[in-house]
Design an enzyme around this catalytic site. Structure first.
Site, PDB file in Angstrom:
ATOM      1  CD  GLN A  49       7.404   6.055  -5.519  1.00 27.11           C
ATOM      2  OE1 GLN A  49       7.414   7.113  -6.320  1.00 27.11           O
ATOM      3  NE2 GLN A  49       6.938   6.014  -4.348  1.00 27.11           N
ATOM      4  CB  CYS A  81       8.973   3.567   4.246  1.00 26.02           C
ATOM      5  SG  CYS A  81       7.632   4.681   5.265  1.00 26.02           S
ATOM      6  CG  HIS A 113       8.212   1.422   0.729  1.00 26.11           C
ATOM      7  ND1 HIS A 113       7.549   1.008   1.736  1.00 26.11           N
ATOM      8  CD2 HIS A 113       8.090   2.650   1.026  1.00 26.11           C
ATOM      9  CE1 HIS A 113       6.701   1.871   2.106  1.00 26.11           C
ATOM     10  NE2 HIS A 113       7.044   2.879   1.591  1.00 26.11           N
ATOM     11  CE  LYS A 156       3.283   5.296  -2.972  1.00 28.31           C
ATOM     12  NZ  LYS A 156       3.504   6.443  -2.327  1.00 28.31           N
ATOM     13  CG  ASP A 178       7.056  -1.567  -4.768  1.00 29.44           C
ATOM     14  OD1 ASP A 178       6.153  -1.031  -5.175  1.00 29.44           O
ATOM     15  OD2 ASP A 178       7.487  -1.303  -3.537  1.00 29.44           O
TER      16      ASP A 178
END
Length: 407
Positions: free
Chosen positions: A202, A366, A122, A225, A199
């Site tokens: 997700q 993104c 991302h 999220k 990261d």
């Protein structure tokens, strides 16, 4: 029992209509809907406990502080961090990554040093480092991917050099759904004495994350999220690393003592939490974690994997369909399906699906370097959450067929 009807009843927005059609919300990788328990908890705090945290001796301030710090402990338990001192509240994954990039580069890197990311990142995990590259002359390198969206992990060793100072990787691609082998990346990196930032934007909503088992040095994720409010996120950092890094911002809350000659900083994690925190949002995040925990990650993951598998099977019956990312091994793919149909522009497909009440994402998500690697300008992305159903997948597939016939 995974009672999908009961679960959906917790999310009133799912019962609304768009353009006279029942809403089919499949943009969960961008943000999830919020259950009533989260909204009720936040409303109750604003109505009954609203006061600034940490600074007041009065009852409301202490009560708000207790809720705020209870949320920190909830997060610690959720990702299995060792100490609450290792849990820093941020505005989201993006700020958490920027915090590490800024503070790490300031204290640990100099001109010519290197950071390694991946080709599927991302923008928040690319641009954050590029900004530091412009300021400090560091170099950003990337691990390439295969045609089916898997990391070329065997190339990591050749990318590591004596100037590599940190590796920063997505746990799960927000476009491809690829679940990266972060544990193996950490193992390789640590053999070279290199820390790793993961990261987790997700991954945290979809399956159990154990930062001690992964052994990553930093882990970032967002509340919005994972059924929590916007504007709240988390940076986990190993205590020894957070102690080394300088503050990211200056202001109230993060100081020990200020004089005209010198300022000393508060202990962890407050050193990185300048200003008034969004203490109502942290309470909302804690309630979202409670909600996920009550359902159980095993049940959630099984449900979402079944939806993803079913969606891919149905999409593959459509003429001209191209699906991006892993397709044959569901253990390597999370609840995201990105696709294009023939020569139909992704924006056209998304716009027309919207008129059918179907909310999907279109564009480069993104992740423009990844789009360049795939030789496309963008995709249509359907992403699933714990409240989605096979019936919604059927509506999506029927909608795509209808749009395809129009072209």
């Amino acid at each position: 029992m995974y009672d999908i009807n009961k679960i959906r009843a917790d999310f009133p927005i799912l019962s609304r209509e768009v353009y006279g059609k029942p809403l089919v919300y499949l943009d969960n990788a961008a943000t999830t809907q919020k259950p009533l328990c989260v909204l009720d908890a936040m409303r109750d705090e604003y109505l009954n406990v609203n006061a600034n945290v940490h600074r007041g001796v009065h009852y409301l301030s202490q009560q708000a502080t207790d809720l705020h710090e209870a949320a920190r402990e909830k997060v610690r338990e959720f990702i299995n961090a060792r100490k609450i001192e290792e849990i820093v509240f941020t505005r989201g994954t993006t700020e958490a990554i920027n915090l590490v990039a800024s503070s790490f580069c300031e204290s640990q890197m100099k001109e010519g040093d290197e950071v390694i990311v991946t080709e599927m990142e991302h923008h928040s995990n690319i641009v954050s480092w590029q900004l530091q590259a412009m300021k400090r002359g560091i170099k950003v390198k990337h691990i390439p991917i295969t045609d089916d969206g898997m990391l070329c992990l065997d190339e990591l060793e050749s990318l590591i050099s004596e100037r590599t100072r940190i590796i920063s990787v997505a746990h799960v691609s927000n476009v491809l759904g690829t679940v990266n082998p972060v544990g193996e990346i950490v193992r390789i990196a640590h053999q070279h004495g290199i820390p790793v930032l993961v990261d987790g934007a997700q991954s945290a909503p979809h399956f159990k994350v154990d930062v001690q088992a992964i052994d990553c040095d930093f882990f970032a994720f967002s509340g919005h999220k994972m059924y929590g409010p916007t504007g709240i996120g988390v940076l986990y950092g190993k205590e020894e690393w957070l102690e080394k890094l300088p503050p990211y911002q200056g202001g109230g809350e993060m100081i020990d003592k200020v004089t005209w000659e010198k300022t000393t900083f508060e202990r962890l994690p407050f050193k990185f939490e300048a200003g008034t925190p969004d203490y109502v949002a942290t309470h909302g995040l804690a309630k979202a974690i409670d909600y996920i925990s009550a359902l159980g990650f095993e049940a959630i993951q099984q449900h979402e994997q079944e939806l993803t598998r079913y969606c891919m099977e149905q999409l593959q019956t459509i003429d001209g369909m191209t699906i991006y990312g892993p397709q044959n091994s569901m253990g390597l793919k999370d609840a995201v399906v990105s696709f294009n149909v023939g020569d139909i522009h992704h924006l056209d497909m998304g716009t027309l699906l919207d008129r059918l009440g179907i909310a999907v994402r279109t564009g480069h998500h993104c992740a423009q370097p990844l789009m360049d690697r795939l030789h496309i300008s963008g995709t249509v992305r359907a992403s699933f959450a714990l409240y989605n159903t096979k019936a919604e997948v059927d509506v999506l597939v029927a909608g795509i067929r209808r749009v395809a016939q129009m072209f």
